[in-house]
Design a protein around this motif. Structure first.
Motif, short mmCIF file in Angstrom:
data_model
loop_
_atom_site.label_atom_id
_atom_site.label_comp_id
_atom_site.label_asym_id
_atom_site.label_seq_id
_atom_site.Cartn_x
_atom_site.Cartn_y
_atom_site.Cartn_z
N VAL A 78 34.62 32.92 42.40
CA VAL A 78 33.64 31.87 42.97
C VAL A 78 33.02 31.19 41.77
CG1 VAL A 78 31.69 33.23 43.79
CG2 VAL A 78 32.21 30.86 44.69
N GLY A 79 32.64 32.13 40.74
CA GLY A 79 31.81 31.64 39.67
C GLY A 79 32.95 30.98 38.66
N HIS A 287 31.09 45.19 38.26
CA HIS A 287 31.44 43.71 38.84
C HIS A 287 32.54 43.74 39.99
CE1 HIS A 287 31.20 39.36 37.54
NE2 HIS A 287 31.56 39.48 38.62
N GLY A 289 31.77 42.90 43.06
CA GLY A 289 31.17 42.22 44.38
C GLY A 289 32.32 41.77 45.37
C1 DGY Z 1 32.91 35.72 41.27
O1 DGY Z 1 33.80 35.38 42.12
O2 DGY Z 1 32.18 34.96 40.92
C2 DGY Z 1 32.67 37.14 41.37
O3 DGY Z 1 31.49 37.48 40.44
C3 DGY Z 1 33.80 38.19 41.13
O4 DGY Z 1 33.94 39.15 41.94
#
Ligand code: DGY
Length: 323
Positions: A78-79, A287, A289
């Motif tokens: 997503v970032g 990392h 998430g």
């Molecule tokens: C994102 O999607 O930006 C997360 O940091 C990747 O797990």
């Protein structure tokens, strides 16, 4: 007509990328945990119509200048702070990310990190595994309660809202700070808007979910940590650069705050001898998430769908829009 060329910068599931194999020549960097070397990425980008990239790939001016045929970059995250989105726009390259599909998974991990840090789950697990458990003790590995405490969410986007939703189950008092008010979070989850200073002063758990931008770089620094309660636990599931890691280390070692749960770091990957990792009151994760099988496969599907749309001249589902 020649088929378009797509380069995938990390080993991904071919099944999820199947639609791309049907319309293009697809090449993939074969390693899962080793990033595609910069030189190779530049070489592939020069002839690519599309790139499926990871957050560890710098999609910068140099690459965009050299990638004359490039039409779309689909980032598996997503970032998108690894991409010079403004310059891509100038060059007519569409940038896509993977919002929404990872919201709940990332919120689950955030809550896992809150619980692991507050209740010292990693220490407790190591204690058993290292054969240190000799007897039950009244304060053996005692930690901090999560329920009924105040959670302060910095960055009330979709993931922030999903964290707030989970916090209601723990009957927490919810504060948030964001560039703009989030009425949905207020009405659905009883979240109260607070200035950053007020949030830092009142929260038992300070949760960093704000994207990395020039405004948020090192937002969590010496001054911010000093404003927190000495019993506060800091959680970062956003980007490492939103935190000044030296200042965080100092706050943790001087007992200015009680602990930190970190899924992200300034320079990833970190080594086991990273100063923050050596602290008992830190839970460090690599990392992860959004790292559930379901979500990562869905993210791959979405990247493939976005690339296919752009190559067909259609609007992609999740284009990154910059003003
Ligand atoms: C994102 O999607 O930006 C997360 O940091 C990747 O797990």
């Amino acid at each position: 007509m020649t088929r378009p060329f797509i380069y995938v910068t990390r080993k991904c599931s071919k099944e999820q990328l199947q639609p791309l194999y049907e319309i293009a020549n697809v090449e993939m960097w074969p390693e899962e945990e080793i990033p595609c070397p910069r030189e190779l990425l530049l070489e592939k980008a020069k002839k690519a119509d599309a790139l499926l990239t990871m957050l560890s790939d710098a999609i910068d001016k140099q690459l965009l200048d050299e990638a004359k045929q490039l039409k779309v970059v689909a980032n598996l995250a997503v970032g998108f702070d690894n991409i010079d989105v403004r310059y891509a726009k100038e060059r007519g390259v569409v940038v896509c990310n993977t919002p929404d599909v990872l919201t709940d998974t990332t919120a689950d991990l955030t809550f896992g990190l809150i619980l692991a840090t507050a209740r010292r789950l990693m220490e407790a697990s190591d204690f058993v595994k290292n054969n240190q458990w000799k007897s039950w003790g009244p304060l053996l590995l005692a930690g901090h309660d999560v329920h009924h405490k105040t959670i302060g969410i910095v960055g009330m986007g979709k993931i922030g809202q999903a964290v707030a939703k989970r916090a209601t189950g723990f009957e927490m008092n919810i504060l948030y700070h964001n560039r703009s008010r989030n009425e949905e979070a207020e009405s659905r989850f009883g979240a109260s808007y607070a200035s950053l200073d007020e949030l830092l002063a009142k929260a038992d758990f300070v949760i960093c979910l704000t994207p990395l931008t020039e405004e948020t770089r090192e937002l969590f620094n010496k001054e911010a940590f000093k404003k927190m309660k000495t019993s506060a636990i800091f959680i970062n599931v956003s980007r490492g650069a939103v935190v000044n890691e030296d200042d965080l280390y100092e706050a943790l070692t001087k007992n200015e705050i009680a602990g930190a749960g970190l899924d992200v770091f300034l320079n990833e990957p970190i080594e086991a001898d990273h100063p923050l990792v050596g602290l008992n009151n830190v839970v460090a994760l690599p990392h992860i998430g959004s790292a559930s099988f379901d979500t990562r496969y869905t993210m791959m599907n979405l990247c493939a769908e976005n690339i296919a749309s752009v190559l067909k001249g259609e609007e992609p589902k999740t284009r990154v829009v910059v003003k």
